[in-house]
Design a protein around this motif. Sequence first.
Motif, PDB file in Angstrom:
ATOM      1  N   PHE A 219     -12.285   5.149   2.950  1.00  0.00           N
ATOM      2  CA  PHE A 219     -12.435   3.704   3.125  1.00  0.00           C
ATOM      3  C   PHE A 219     -13.000   3.063   1.855  1.00  0.00           C
ATOM      4  N   LEU A 220     -14.088   3.617   1.364  1.00  0.00           N
ATOM      5  CA  LEU A 220     -14.759   3.033   0.198  1.00  0.00           C
ATOM      6  C   LEU A 220     -13.930   3.201  -1.070  1.00  0.00           C
ATOM      7  N   LEU A 221     -13.419   4.408  -1.304  1.00  0.00           N
ATOM      8  CA  LEU A 221     -12.627   4.645  -2.509  1.00  0.00           C
ATOM      9  C   LEU A 221     -11.356   3.808  -2.497  1.00  0.00           C
ATOM     10  N   GLY A 222     -10.677   3.762  -1.359  1.00  0.00           N
ATOM     11  CA  GLY A 222      -9.457   2.969  -1.253  1.00  0.00           C
ATOM     12  C   GLY A 222      -9.707   1.488  -1.480  1.00  0.00           C
ATOM     13  N   GLY A 223     -10.787   0.976  -0.908  1.00  0.00           N
ATOM     14  CA  GLY A 223     -11.121  -0.437  -1.089  1.00  0.00           C
ATOM     15  C   GLY A 223     -11.425  -0.785  -2.528  1.00  0.00           C
ATOM     16  N   VAL A 224     -12.196   0.050  -3.207  1.00  0.00           N
ATOM     17  CA  VAL A 224     -12.561  -0.205  -4.603  1.00  0.00           C
ATOM     18  C   VAL A 224     -11.331  -0.148  -5.509  1.00  0.00           C
ATOM     19  N   LEU A 225     -10.492   0.875  -5.334  1.00  0.00           N
ATOM     20  CA  LEU A 225      -9.298   1.005  -6.163  1.00  0.00           C
ATOM     21  C   LEU A 225      -8.327  -0.151  -5.929  1.00  0.00           C
ATOM     22  N   ALA A 226      -8.167  -0.563  -4.676  1.00  0.00           N
ATOM     23  CA  ALA A 226      -7.284  -1.687  -4.367  1.00  0.00           C
ATOM     24  C   ALA A 226      -7.813  -2.972  -5.000  1.00  0.00           C
ATOM     25  N   ALA A 227      -9.130  -3.166  -4.970  1.00  0.00           N
ATOM     26  CA  ALA A 227      -9.729  -4.375  -5.546  1.00  0.00           C
ATOM     27  C   ALA A 227      -9.514  -4.431  -7.050  1.00  0.00           C
ATOM     28  N   ILE A 228      -9.771  -3.337  -7.742  1.00  0.00           N
ATOM     29  CA  ILE A 228      -9.615  -3.310  -9.202  1.00  0.00           C
ATOM     30  C   ILE A 228      -8.155  -3.539  -9.587  1.00  0.00           C
ATOM     31  N   THR A 229      -7.252  -2.825  -8.908  1.00  0.00           N
ATOM     32  CA  THR A 229      -5.831  -2.949  -9.220  1.00  0.00           C
ATOM     33  C   THR A 229      -5.322  -4.361  -8.940  1.00  0.00           C
ATOM     34  N   ALA A 230      -5.724  -4.929  -7.809  1.00  0.00           N
ATOM     35  CA  ALA A 230      -5.267  -6.266  -7.447  1.00  0.00           C
ATOM     36  C   ALA A 230      -5.785  -7.317  -8.422  1.00  0.00           C
ATOM     37  N   PHE A 231      -7.035  -7.193  -8.858  1.00  0.00           N
ATOM     38  CA  PHE A 231      -7.613  -8.147  -9.817  1.00  0.00           C
ATOM     39  C   PHE A 231      -6.806  -8.143 -11.109  1.00  0.00           C
ATOM     40  N   LEU A 232      -6.512  -6.959 -11.630  1.00  0.00           N
ATOM     41  CA  LEU A 232      -5.733  -6.840 -12.858  1.00  0.00           C
ATOM     42  C   LEU A 232      -4.315  -7.371 -12.653  1.00  0.00           C
ATOM     43  N   CYS A 233      -3.771  -7.116 -11.479  1.00  0.00           N
ATOM     44  CA  CYS A 233      -2.419  -7.566 -11.175  1.00  0.00           C
ATOM     45  C   CYS A 233      -2.331  -9.094 -11.181  1.00  0.00           C
ATOM     46  N   ILE A 234      -3.285  -9.757 -10.543  1.00  0.00           N
ATOM     47  CA  ILE A 234      -3.304 -11.225 -10.543  1.00  0.00           C
ATOM     48  C   ILE A 234      -3.388 -11.753 -11.965  1.00  0.00           C
ATOM     49  N   HIS A 235      -4.293 -11.180 -12.744  1.00  0.00           N
ATOM     50  CA  HIS A 235      -4.519 -11.648 -14.117  1.00  0.00           C
ATOM     51  C   HIS A 235      -3.238 -11.560 -14.950  1.00  0.00           C
ATOM     52  N   TYR A 236      -2.599 -10.409 -14.941  1.00  0.00           N
ATOM     53  CA  TYR A 236      -1.428 -10.226 -15.801  1.00  0.00           C
ATOM     54  C   TYR A 236      -0.185 -10.908 -15.247  1.00  0.00           C
ATOM     55  N   PHE A 237      -0.101 -11.024 -13.924  1.00  0.00           N
ATOM     56  CA  PHE A 237       1.022 -11.761 -13.346  1.00  0.00           C
ATOM     57  C   PHE A 237       1.001 -13.217 -13.804  1.00  0.00           C
ATOM     58  N   LEU A 238      -0.155 -13.873 -13.699  1.00  0.00           N
ATOM     59  CA  LEU A 238      -0.264 -15.268 -14.122  1.00  0.00           C
ATOM     60  C   LEU A 238      -0.088 -15.406 -15.632  1.00  0.00           C
ATOM     61  N   ARG A 239      -0.580 -14.439 -16.372  1.00  0.00           N
ATOM     62  CA  ARG A 239      -0.475 -14.492 -17.835  1.00  0.00           C
ATOM     63  C   ARG A 239       0.971 -14.385 -18.303  1.00  0.00           C
ATOM     64  N   TRP A 240       1.749 -13.566 -17.618  1.00  0.00           N
ATOM     65  CA  TRP A 240       3.129 -13.309 -18.047  1.00  0.00           C
ATOM     66  C   TRP A 240       4.173 -14.120 -17.287  1.00  0.00           C
TER      67      TRP A 240
END
Length: 265
Positions: A219-240
């Motif tokens: 639960f904890l590992l999955g939540g943390v990894l999903a949060a980090i990946t999603a944050f980066l995804c939003i950033h680069y999606f909007l940038r590109w």
Amino acid sequence: MTLLQIVVLAVVQGITEFLPISSSAHLILTPVFGDWPDQGLGFDLAVHLGTLVAVVAYFRRDLWQLGGDGLASVVQRRHVGESRLAWLLVLGTIPVGLAGLLFADFIEGELRSVTVITVTTILFGLLLGFSDVFGRRARGLASIGLRDALIVGGAQALALIPGTSRSGITMTAGLMIGLDREAAARFSFLLAVPVTVLASAHKLLQLAGSGEPVQWGAFLLGGVLAAITAFLCIHYFLRWLNRFGLLPYVVYRLALGGILIALFW
């Protein structure tokens, strides 16, 4: 769950939640391709909470202002700052909330199939491409009105069907009503906050009623990894977004649909 399952599923959720390619489809398909057992409600809840943390963190300043201005507008009984947009986001969330209450059991019981995912992946991928090519892309976020919020919110309700993509269908609707790419994407991402809160609350109630034990490490590992990946995804999606447009996601959806047809039809 093995460590490999946790990492792969969390990263898949983080990437696909905000790209217009459907996170629900990928969370269904990944165990199929990996020949893994279903990850369970607890893990689904963890990765949804992770993506919620990501979008709240990324848009924290916008959300703080929207929340403050929305509350101020109630006290003062008039629009204050960004309160109009805040209430449009509430309005845009109502259709998917109602659709979830009415059809969630049917969708989860009858529509979580590879056949449905294949059709929706291709169909809504083509619609995304059409809206990106032929949309006027002339309006900004400030131009969104009541009708626009209802159109985008109504389209969002379709995302309950696996393979549709919440971000994809809301951006498609935004482009079709004339929003530019950035406005359509930002409105879609802001709409993700109340919708993900509702989805997480629904999964929490399901989990509480199921009696399913929670694997807290996963639960904890999955939540943390999903949060980090999603944050980066939003950033680069909007940038590109303006540089590459939405064509890469349309191509990906059509390719995925073709693979599913070849393998399962």
